[in-house]
Write a protein that holds these residues in place. Structure first.
Motif, short mmCIF file in Angstrom:
data_model
loop_
_atom_site.label_atom_id
_atom_site.label_comp_id
_atom_site.label_asym_id
_atom_site.label_seq_id
_atom_site.Cartn_x
_atom_site.Cartn_y
_atom_site.Cartn_z
N LEU A 58 9.69 28.00 86.65
CA LEU A 58 10.71 27.82 85.63
C LEU A 58 12.10 27.69 86.24
O LEU A 58 12.38 28.27 87.29
CB LEU A 58 10.70 29.00 84.65
N THR A 59 12.94 26.95 85.59
CA THR A 59 14.33 26.84 85.99
C THR A 59 15.22 27.34 84.86
O THR A 59 14.74 27.63 83.76
CB THR A 59 14.69 25.37 86.30
N ASN A 90 8.82 32.30 76.56
CA ASN A 90 8.71 31.54 77.80
C ASN A 90 9.59 32.11 78.91
O ASN A 90 10.37 31.41 79.54
CB ASN A 90 9.07 30.07 77.52
N ARG A 91 9.44 33.42 79.15
CA ARG A 91 10.07 34.06 80.32
C ARG A 91 8.98 34.77 81.13
O ARG A 91 9.05 35.99 81.34
CB ARG A 91 11.12 35.09 79.90
N ASN A 121 8.33 38.12 79.77
CA ASN A 121 8.79 37.77 78.43
C ASN A 121 9.62 38.86 77.77
O ASN A 121 9.54 39.09 76.55
CB ASN A 121 7.59 37.38 77.55
N ALA A 122 10.45 39.51 78.56
CA ALA A 122 11.33 40.55 78.04
C ALA A 122 12.28 39.96 77.00
O ALA A 122 12.71 38.80 77.09
CB ALA A 122 12.13 41.19 79.17
N ALA A 147 2.73 33.91 74.05
CA ALA A 147 3.54 34.18 75.24
C ALA A 147 2.97 33.46 76.44
O ALA A 147 1.75 33.34 76.59
CB ALA A 147 3.61 35.68 75.50
N ALA A 148 3.86 32.99 77.30
CA ALA A 148 3.46 32.35 78.55
C ALA A 148 3.24 33.40 79.64
O ALA A 148 3.89 34.45 79.64
CB ALA A 148 4.53 31.35 78.98
N GLY A 149 2.34 33.10 80.56
CA GLY A 149 2.15 33.98 81.71
C GLY A 149 1.16 35.11 81.45
O GLY A 149 0.34 35.06 80.54
#
Length: 264
Positions: free
Chosen positions: A2-3, A24-25, A30-31, A60-62
């Motif tokens: 991610l950027t 998407n963190r 994903n805080a 959620a991603a990840g």
């Protein structure tokens, strides 16, 4: 990787009106940073005014669903006013989820801790991987999870909720299901997708107006005494019965045929 230009929330919507918002963190589990809360609030506000939306899925991603508030960000501005504003902003997001006229499904993998567990508890429905884990672990850092306690204690019995809050210990997905925090479990990612789809498909098959009225009543009556709850529920059902969808549904039942609902 991610950027800084990657969106904090990914949004998709299918032809039925099933909207998915994906946190998407992944690099931060994903805080719920201030920016993430603001992005969620903007999407929820837009959905509240979108008559074509039928179901919201929060995914959620990840590897993690959500690790709660962004502790680094919280520690950078240690003042009472800042913390009051932050928790008020989070409460506004949680309240907006329950005030949406459409059901909200949490799609959970990995861990959901502190305000992340609060997010799961706030959603109307939750589906989780069997490997998912849940905790309100702020007490381990000297910070009792007071705002997550509001949602948690409205999902579970008082003693299990308080035990989680005062010990900070994790519970597994099966225990979360048994205690009422989660509706359904899945063994793998494909199963998780399938379980969420079954719930969403069942919901979109119903008249939108009935679901919206019912959801609003559901939360109102929980906060009321029994007598007031029955008065409110009776009035809501009477109004619902006057809607064309309900009249058609009852007629179809008496005529032993599927209902012919038009629109949402």
């Amino acid at each position: 990787m991610l950027t800084v230009d990657d969106p904090l929330l990914l949004r998709t919507c299918d032809a039925r009106g099933v909207v998915t918002l994906t946190l998407n963190r992944p690099q931060a589990f994903n805080a719920l940073s201030e920016a993430m809360l603001a992005a969620l609030q903007a999407e929820l506000d837009a959905l509240a005014a979108d008559a074509s939306a039928r179901v919201l899925v929060i995914a959620a991603a990840g590897k993690a669903f959500c690790a709660g508030h962004d502790l680094r960000e919280m520690r950078a501005q240690p003042s009472l006013g800042y913390y009051q504003a932050l928790f008020a902003r989070c409460a506004k997001v949680m309240t907006a989820i329950q005030r949406l006229p459409i059901p909200v499904i949490a799609k959970v993998q990995g861990v959901a801790t502190a305000a992340g567990c609060q997010l799961v508890a706030t959603c109307d429905l939750a589906v989780a991987l069997e490997s998912a884990r849940f905790a309100v672990s702020g007490v381990n850092l000297g910070l009792f999870c007071s705002t997550p306690a509001v949602a948690l204690s409205r999902n579970m019995g008082r003693k299990p909720a308080f035990e989680m809050l005062v010990t900070g210990e994790f519970i597994g997905a099966e225990e979360a299901r048994r205690l009422g925090l989660v509706n359904r479990l899945a063994a793998d990612a494909a199963g998780l997708d399938a379980q969420v789809e079954r719930l969403a498909a069942s919901i979109v098959a119903k008249p939108r107006v009935a679901v919206a009225m019912g959801k609003a009543l559901f939360y109102r009556q929980i906060e009321a005494g029994m007598e007031a709850a029955y008065i409110d529920a009776g009035q809501t059902m009477a109004c619902n019965m006057m809607d064309d969808a309900a009249l058609e549904g009852v007629l179809a039942f008496t005529e032993k045929r599927p209902p012919a609902w038009s629109g949402g």
